[in-house]
Write a protein that holds these residues in place. Structure first.
Motif, PDB file in Angstrom:
ATOM      1  N   PHE A 170      22.577  23.862  70.855  1.00 26.73           N
ATOM      2  CA  PHE A 170      21.697  24.227  72.064  1.00 26.73           C
ATOM      3  C   PHE A 170      22.669  25.142  72.623  1.00 26.73           C
ATOM      4  CE2 PHE A 170      20.767  19.635  71.671  1.00 26.73           C
ATOM      5  CZ  PHE A 170      19.444  19.548  71.851  1.00 26.73           C
ATOM      6  N   THR A 229      23.372  26.759  75.850  1.00 21.47           N
ATOM      7  CA  THR A 229      24.083  26.378  77.254  1.00 21.47           C
ATOM      8  C   THR A 229      24.268  27.724  77.928  1.00 21.47           C
ATOM      9  OG1 THR A 229      25.578  25.701  77.478  1.00 21.47           O
ATOM     10  CG2 THR A 229      23.920  24.294  77.051  1.00 21.47           C
ATOM     11  N   PHE A 252      26.687  24.370  72.029  1.00 17.30           N
ATOM     12  CA  PHE A 252      27.062  24.126  71.826  1.00 17.30           C
ATOM     13  C   PHE A 252      26.307  23.538  70.399  1.00 17.30           C
ATOM     14  CE2 PHE A 252      26.532  18.794  72.302  1.00 17.30           C
ATOM     15  CZ  PHE A 252      27.926  18.328  73.141  1.00 17.30           C
ATOM     16  N   ALA A 256      25.405  19.941  68.930  1.00 18.77           N
ATOM     17  CA  ALA A 256      25.138  18.844  68.460  1.00 18.77           C
ATOM     18  C   ALA A 256      25.147  17.793  67.446  1.00 18.77           C
ATOM     19  CB  ALA A 256      23.719  18.217  68.976  1.00 18.77           C
ATOM     20  N   GLU A 287      29.487   7.148  68.238  1.00 14.83           N
ATOM     21  CA  GLU A 287      29.062   6.733  69.394  1.00 14.83           C
ATOM     22  C   GLU A 287      27.737   7.244  70.013  1.00 14.83           C
ATOM     23  OE1 GLU A 287      33.222   7.597  70.293  1.00 14.83           O
ATOM     24  OE2 GLU A 287      32.776   8.905  70.084  1.00 14.83           O
ATOM     25  N   SER A 288      28.012   7.667  71.299  1.00 13.92           N
ATOM     26  CA  SER A 288      26.571   8.152  72.104  1.00 13.92           C
ATOM     27  C   SER A 288      27.194   9.650  71.854  1.00 13.92           C
ATOM     28  CB  SER A 288      27.459   7.304  73.890  1.00 13.92           C
ATOM     29  OG  SER A 288      26.405   7.724  74.330  1.00 13.92           O
ATOM     30  N   GLY A 289      26.325  10.232  71.878  1.00 18.11           N
ATOM     31  CA  GLY A 289      26.683  11.743  71.963  1.00 18.11           C
ATOM     32  C   GLY A 289      27.277  12.474  70.871  1.00 18.11           C
ATOM     33  N   SER A 290      26.582  11.533  69.604  1.00 17.63           N
ATOM     34  CA  SER A 290      27.226  11.749  68.360  1.00 17.63           C
ATOM     35  C   SER A 290      26.336  12.415  67.569  1.00 17.63           C
ATOM     36  CB  SER A 290      27.696  11.014  67.132  1.00 17.63           C
ATOM     37  OG  SER A 290      26.705   9.469  67.865  1.00 17.63           O
ATOM     38  N   GLY A 291      25.124  12.435  67.970  1.00 17.47           N
ATOM     39  CA  GLY A 291      24.530  13.419  67.418  1.00 17.47           C
ATOM     40  C   GLY A 291      23.041  12.860  67.002  1.00 17.47           C
ATOM     41  N   LYS A 292      22.852  11.248  66.766  1.00 19.71           N
ATOM     42  CA  LYS A 292      22.013  10.609  66.033  1.00 19.71           C
ATOM     43  C   LYS A 292      20.686  11.193  66.919  1.00 19.71           C
ATOM     44  CE  LYS A 292      23.535   6.639  67.873  1.00 19.71           C
ATOM     45  NZ  LYS A 292      24.665   6.768  68.629  1.00 19.71           N
ATOM     46  N   SER A 293      20.169  11.041  67.616  1.00 23.63           N
ATOM     47  CA  SER A 293      18.741  11.116  68.228  1.00 23.63           C
ATOM     48  C   SER A 293      17.799  12.496  68.020  1.00 23.63           C
ATOM     49  CB  SER A 293      19.302  10.866  69.978  1.00 23.63           C
ATOM     50  OG  SER A 293      19.389   9.784  69.768  1.00 23.63           O
ATOM     51  N   MET A 294      19.776  12.999  67.925  1.00 26.41           N
ATOM     52  CA  MET A 294      19.442  14.847  67.671  1.00 26.41           C
ATOM     53  C   MET A 294      18.650  14.962  66.113  1.00 26.41           C
ATOM     54  SD  MET A 294      18.831  16.304  70.486  1.00 26.41           S
ATOM     55  CE  MET A 294      18.890  15.677  71.910  1.00 26.41           C
ATOM     56  N   GLU A 354      17.457   3.694  68.468  1.00 27.82           N
ATOM     57  CA  GLU A 354      18.077   2.352  69.293  1.00 27.82           C
ATOM     58  C   GLU A 354      16.848   1.245  69.719  1.00 27.82           C
ATOM     59  OE1 GLU A 354      21.544   2.926  71.709  1.00 27.82           O
ATOM     60  OE2 GLU A 354      21.410   5.313  70.332  1.00 27.82           O
ATOM     61  N   HIS A 414      24.477   1.938  67.869  1.00 32.55           N
ATOM     62  CA  HIS A 414      25.857   1.734  68.220  1.00 32.55           C
ATOM     63  C   HIS A 414      26.262   0.664  67.462  1.00 32.55           C
ATOM     64  CE1 HIS A 414      24.486   2.858  72.315  1.00 32.55           C
ATOM     65  NE2 HIS A 414      24.696   1.083  71.770  1.00 32.55           N
TER      66      HIS A 414
HETATM   67  N1  LIG Z   1      18.636  19.860  75.711  1.00 36.16           N
HETATM   68  C1  LIG Z   1      20.533  20.063  75.884  1.00 36.16           C
HETATM   69  N2  LIG Z   1      20.924  21.058  75.999  1.00 36.16           N
HETATM   70  C2  LIG Z   1      22.788  20.472  75.918  1.00 36.16           C
HETATM   71  N3  LIG Z   1      23.680  19.962  74.856  1.00 36.16           N
HETATM   72  C3  LIG Z   1      21.993  18.474  74.878  1.00 36.16           C
HETATM   73  C4  LIG Z   1      20.698  19.160  75.026  1.00 36.16           C
HETATM   74  N4  LIG Z   1      20.253  17.364  74.640  1.00 36.16           N
HETATM   75  C5  LIG Z   1      21.341  16.707  74.243  1.00 36.16           C
HETATM   76  N5  LIG Z   1      22.385  17.812  73.547  1.00 36.16           N
HETATM   77  C6  LIG Z   1      23.650  16.910  73.419  1.00 36.16           C
HETATM   78  O1  LIG Z   1      23.169  16.371  72.363  1.00 36.16           O
HETATM   79  C7  LIG Z   1      24.452  15.495  71.966  1.00 36.16           C
HETATM   80  C8  LIG Z   1      24.406  15.132  70.992  1.00 36.16           C
HETATM   81  O2  LIG Z   1      23.214  13.926  71.863  1.00 36.16           O
HETATM   82  P1  LIG Z   1      22.421  13.047  71.236  1.00 36.16           P
HETATM   83  O3  LIG Z   1      20.744  12.139  71.918  1.00 36.16           O
HETATM   84  O4  LIG Z   1      21.717  13.285  69.765  1.00 36.16           O
HETATM   85  O5  LIG Z   1      23.307  11.365  71.191  1.00 36.16           O
HETATM   86  P2  LIG Z   1      22.853  10.228  70.633  1.00 36.16           P
HETATM   87  O6  LIG Z   1      24.275  10.161  69.446  1.00 36.16           O
HETATM   88  O7  LIG Z   1      22.048  10.059  69.517  1.00 36.16           O
HETATM   89  O8  LIG Z   1      23.609   9.632  72.128  1.00 36.16           O
HETATM   90  P3  LIG Z   1      23.324   8.126  72.530  1.00 36.16           P
HETATM   91  O9  LIG Z   1      24.484   6.845  71.903  1.00 36.16           O
HETATM   92  O10 LIG Z   1      23.776   8.483  74.169  1.00 36.16           O
HETATM   93  O11 LIG Z   1      21.667   7.779  72.122  1.00 36.16           O
HETATM   94  C9  LIG Z   1      24.707  14.875  73.270  1.00 36.16           C
HETATM   95  O12 LIG Z   1      26.291  14.993  73.165  1.00 36.16           O
HETATM   96  C10 LIG Z   1      23.826  15.730  74.095  1.00 36.16           C
HETATM   97  O13 LIG Z   1      24.595  16.436  75.224  1.00 36.16           O
END
Ligand SMILES: Nc1ncnc2c1ncn2[C@@H]1O[C@H](COP(=O)(O)OP(=O)(O)OP(=O)(O)O)[C@@H](O)[C@H]1O
Ligand SMILES: [Mg+2]
Lengths: 351, 286, 303
Positions: free
Chosen positions: B15, B17, B22, B24, B42-49, B180, B213
């Protein structure tokens, strides 16, 4: 905007909360309308114009003066006078216009359709352009179309409407000759169409007088476009921000995951969710145009309620001014209630 | 697991910004056959992305890069938008966390189900309805006829998620990404929903990517597990061999969960080593 | 060197005093605002208009009231008149300069009266609660229910035409939104621990409201006022145009348009230039207001 009811309808099958809510709304409306009347009543009291002299004229005798004084109930306490005033208004009696010599109610019934026609066409234009523009601006956030929408809005919020009307008249009537000048219809066509609704375009169409219709259209299009521009500025801005909120929602991702086209995602899903909010915005824009038409009507010599109020104002004809204020104020309140009800009716979550 | 449904190599999601770029997801590789792959982190580790990148649903300012993303040998990265729409829903589908937000609040359940099917098959409305009702039945919804006419706010969370599953499986995809799917649900219905999903995936012979998670949950429902940390896969193993896990982060996750059979006086707090962040990604290809 | 130190002091991550923290947050806000080109354009235009108003006697080429019927309705640039003359031969450019004073005067007065009324009503309503709250909010709603321009018209009709009455009428229609804002702020502050602490120290309601709640309401009111400035200017101009605001021969912009209206088809500039002036100042306020809102609340971009 009146926030007549606080909060949204509650979920649940029981009947009582719904009833309570409706009664509360009605009470609020009644109180608001009463307050409206009180304000106009007080304005009528504090004015420097002697209401007795306004009725009988300067050269009346003292005896005539005293008789009228009593007849108007001016010897009674203020609260009693207010009571009389309210009961008069409730019976549709807004007093007599000094300028026209007729009942204010009659006068307003005569001029109001012209304003309604203008404001309705203006709102239609505003919705037809403003909604797509707002949606597009939100979808293509940050692009040139977003900038254009923003600029259109800012200019609309900054331009004196009476001046824009003058410039429009100068340009499209004076220089280009595309549209007809001030007035509602050309002098040759006046009185041809027997009124049905009082709205000339509608009447001409209903009676099949297409020549009159064309002429009337050529007269109304410029002021209506002008008003339309103002509501467009407001509607597109609100549409944009509603859409931005929806486009970030998860269900939009779901819709994309399903394999829907972007068009379906935008209009079938995101837009569907803002329709109810838009109703409120459009209702408000409509109410605002009824008011905004005051200045436009003067520029375009449009014989509506705005012209009526201002002409009366300059002639010190307070009954007409306050009567017009009450009518527009009540319509304002009415439209707000209506949009509130529509909201509750159409939103599945509010039932 | 002879057949490879999905093949991802060196996937990156970044991303741009105001403060810089950043990352992900930072170069992960995995394959998916007709199996259940769990992704934990864990949260923010990039799973959803990761999940969204496979569907090419990352929108600007996000950017997806990869050496390869193929589905049945078909290059996803090079697919046209039209083809992509056929793949989405038709080949790969995704279930998100909270049915409260992921179902359209102003459309009835029936409308949403039917729409999902009609996006991929030209069928008569009545036929779509019939199939939708049958599908609702499959996810154990009682009185599906009635539920078709309900709005999302009128159904419970567990029911909403089962509707979501029905909706996503209706066009018959072969890969399901479940992001999730039960975190927002009451504990009491979590297992029920997971069982239904698991059953359907198994009987249809689909590939499942189960994002969570909760390491124990994943271990229970998946064949293979990939552990993500800071946009990388730090460990990959068979679910049955989780006890042999090496990476301190995985061990940390295991130890951070209370265990009724082996109670400990204190749960461990996960200590993170900055070196993990820089270590290269482990491949989860088979 | 000093500026660099000052910058460091302002941008420090760990402010050592409350004053430093406050200055720092202002400075950061200013940096955000400065990066917003449109808002800066608005600010500059506004500054220019204010300067023009202040230095009107120096900048004017003619007496704004001096009539010269021999020179009437001259076009721009003719006879040494930069923007031409009106129907009485008065120099339009000089009249515009003096007109800026009137507009700014009106805006400033309204911007002081209306928010103050709203602040008092809103904080009393929010702090007292109960019946006082119900009654005050009902009154606020009643005023909100009125179409603003029409209410202002009715007020001016009752009070008589003139600038001061126009200000009063506009203020009477403009205060309700401020009351709503102030009430909302008060409700959130009222139950905070720190107000409880002050109450325990024995402070009375009057002191709490004026010394502790008012200061916290100011910033949201300021933004709202900036956003409303354009509306105030347009309403004032409309009243002037209708002959209910500033009276002739005053060079108020709305009144100037009204005078020029009769000649619009043949001598367009008489009405056009004052209109442009109104447009410029309200656009400037709108741009600045938008920028301020973005600065304080970047995610909120609706009206
Ligand atoms: N539009 C965006 N701009 C900048 N960073 C982003 C954006 N969308 C997501 N991120 C970053 O990408 C990273 C990974 O996000 P992701 O949603 O994949 O995490 P996750 O592992 O699914 O966490 P969770 O368990 O909270 O769902 C996060 O740190 C988030 O801050
Ligand atoms: Mg996630």
């Amino acid at each position: 905007m009146t926030d007549v009811t606080n909060g949204e309808g509650r979920r649940g099958p029981s009947f009582a909360p719904w009833l309570i809510k409706t009664v509360a709304t009605l009470v609020t409306v009644a109180v608001t309308l009463l307050g409206l009347l009180f304000v106009t009543f007080m304005i009528g009291r504090v004015m420097p114009i002697d209401p007795v002299l306004a009725v009988i004229g300067e050269r009346a005798t003292q005896a005539q003066y005293d008789a009228t004084y009593l007849e108007l109930g001016l010897d009674k306490p203020l609260l009693v006078q207010f009571g009389i005033y309210v009961s008069d208004v409730l019976q549709g009696d807004l007093g007599k216009s000094i300028r026209t010599g007729q009942q204010v109610t009659t006068d307003i019934a005569r001029v109001f359709p012209a304003t309604l026609e203008l404001a309705t066409l203006g709102t239609l234009i505003g919705v037809a352009i403003g909604v797509p523009l707002g949606v597009l601006a939100a979808v293509k956030r940050g692009s040139w179309i977003d900038q254009v929408a923003r600029l259109v809005g800012l200019v609309g919020y900054s331009m004196p409407i009476f001046w824009l009307g003058l410039v429009g008249l100068l340009l499209f009537y004076g220089i280009l000759g595309w549209v007809a000048g001030p007035g509602r219809v050309g002098i040759f066509y006046q009185g041809i169409v027997e009124p049905i609704t009082g709205m000339l375009l509608v009447d001409a169409a209903l009676r099949g007088e297409w020549v009159v219709f064309r002429d009337a259209f050529s007269h109304i299009i410029l002021p209506a476009a002008l008003l339309g521009y103002y509501s467009l500025a407001y509607i597109s801005r609100m549409t944009r921000s509603f859409m931005l909120e929806q486009l970030n929602a998860e269900y939009v991702i779901t819709a994309r995951v399903k394999g829907l086209s972007e068009w379906q995602v935008i209009w079938g899903h995101a837009f569907r969710n803002i329709r109810i909010q838009l109703i409120t915005v459009i209702a408000l824009a409509y109410a605002n145009l009824l008011e905004g038409s005051v200045l436009t009507e003067i520029i375009f010599a449009w014989p509506g309620i705005g012209s009526y109020i201002t002409t009366s104002l300059l002639a010190n004809d307070m009954n007409s001014v306050l009567g017009g204020t009450i009518v527009i104020g009540s319509i304002f309140v009415g439209i707000n209630i209506l949009s509130d009800l529509l909201y509750r009716f159409f939103d599945p979550r509010a039932k | 697991m002879s057949e490879t449904l999905l093949d991802v190599e060196n996937l990156r999601v970044s991303f741009t910004t105001r403060t810089g770029t950043f990352e992900a997801v930072r170069g992960i590789s995995f394959t998916l056959g007709r199996e259940r792959l769990g992704i934990v982190g864990e949260s923010g580790s990039g799973k959803s992305m990761t999940g969204r990148a496979i569907l090419r649903l990352i929108r600007p300012p996000g950017r997806v890069e990869a050496d390869r993303i193929t589905m049945h040998g078909e290059d996803v990265l090079a697919a046209t938008e039209t083809r992509m729409r056929q793949l989405r829903g038709g080949r790969v589908s995704m279930i998100m966390q909270d049915p409260k937000f992921s179902l359209n609040p102003v459309m009835t359940v029936g409308q949403q189900l039917v729409e999902s099917l009609r996006a991929h098959e030209k069928l008569a409305r009545s036929e779509c309805r019939k199939r939708a009702i049958a599908m609702l039945d499959e996810v154990a919804i009682r009185d599906p006829e009635r539920v078709m006419g309900l709005y999302p706010h009128e159904v419970s969370g567990g029911m909403g998620q089962r509707i979501m599953i029905a909706m996503m499986l209706l066009p018959g995809p072969e890969i399901l990404i479940a992001d999730e799917p039960t975190s927002a649900l009451d504990v009491s219905v979590q297992l029920q929903v997971l069982d239904i999903m698991d059953q359907l995936v198994k009987t249809r012979g689909m590939g499942l990517i189960f994002i969570s998670h909760d390491l124990n949950l994943v271990a229970k429902f998946c064949d293979r597990i990939a552990v993500m940390y800071a946009g990388r896969i730090v460990e990959c193993c068979k679910a049955s061999e989780l006890h042999k896990a090496q990476h301190p982060y995985t061990l940390g996750l295991l130890n951070a969960v209370p265990d009724l059979e082996h109670p400990r006086p204190r749960l461990e707090v996960l200590q993170r080593d900055p070196a993990w962040r820089d270590a290269l990604s482990v491949s989860a290809r088979t | 060197m000093i500026t660099a130190n000052l910058r460091d002091w302002l941008l420090s991550d760990a402010p050592t005093s409350r004053r430093q923290a406050r200055f720092a947050s202002w400075y950061k806000g200013w940096l955000t605002l400065r990066s917003n080109t449109l808002a800066m354009v608005g600010l500059i235009v506004l500054a220019l208009i204010i300067l023009a108003a202040i230095f009107a006697p120096v900048l004017a080429t003619h007496d704004p009231y001096a009539q010269d019927l021999g020179q009437r309705l001259l076009g721009a640039g003719q006879g040494g008149h930069l923007l031409g003359t009106d129907s009485l031969g008065r120099d339009i450019y000089s009249r515009l300069l003096y007109g800026a004073r009137i507009s700014i005067y009106i805006v400033l007065l309204v911007a002081m009266v209306a928010p103050l009324v709203g602040l008092i009503v809103g904080t009393v309503s929010g702090y007292a609660g109960g019946w006082a709250d119900v009654v005050l909010m009902r009154i606020t709603d009643i005023f909100l229910a009125f179409p603003r321009l029409i209410l202002a018209l009715a007020f001016v009709a009752a009070l008589g035409a003139g600038i001061e009455n126009a200000v009063l009428a506009i203020s009477l229609t403009a205060w309700p939104p401020y009351a709503r804002i102030a009430r909302a702020e008060t409700l959130t502050i009222r139950n905070s621990d720190y107000i409880h602490a002050i109450r325990l120290q024995g402070a009375g309601p009057f002191r709490i409201v004026t010394r502790h709640i008012w200061p916290l309401c100011i910033s949201s009111l300021v933004i709202r006022v900036t956003l409303d400035m354009a509306g105030i200017i347009l309403t004032a101009a409309a009243l002037g145009f209708l002959g209910l605001g500033a009276q002739p021969p005053s060079p108020e912009w709305g009144a100037m348009i009204s005078e020029g209206r009769k000649y619009i088809l043949d001598y367009w500039w008489v009405a056009t230039f004052p209109g442009l002036a109104i447009f410029a100042i309200s656009l400037a306020f709108n741009l600045l207001g938008d920028g301020l809102r973005d600065m304080l609340d970047p995610k909120e971009d609706n009206a």
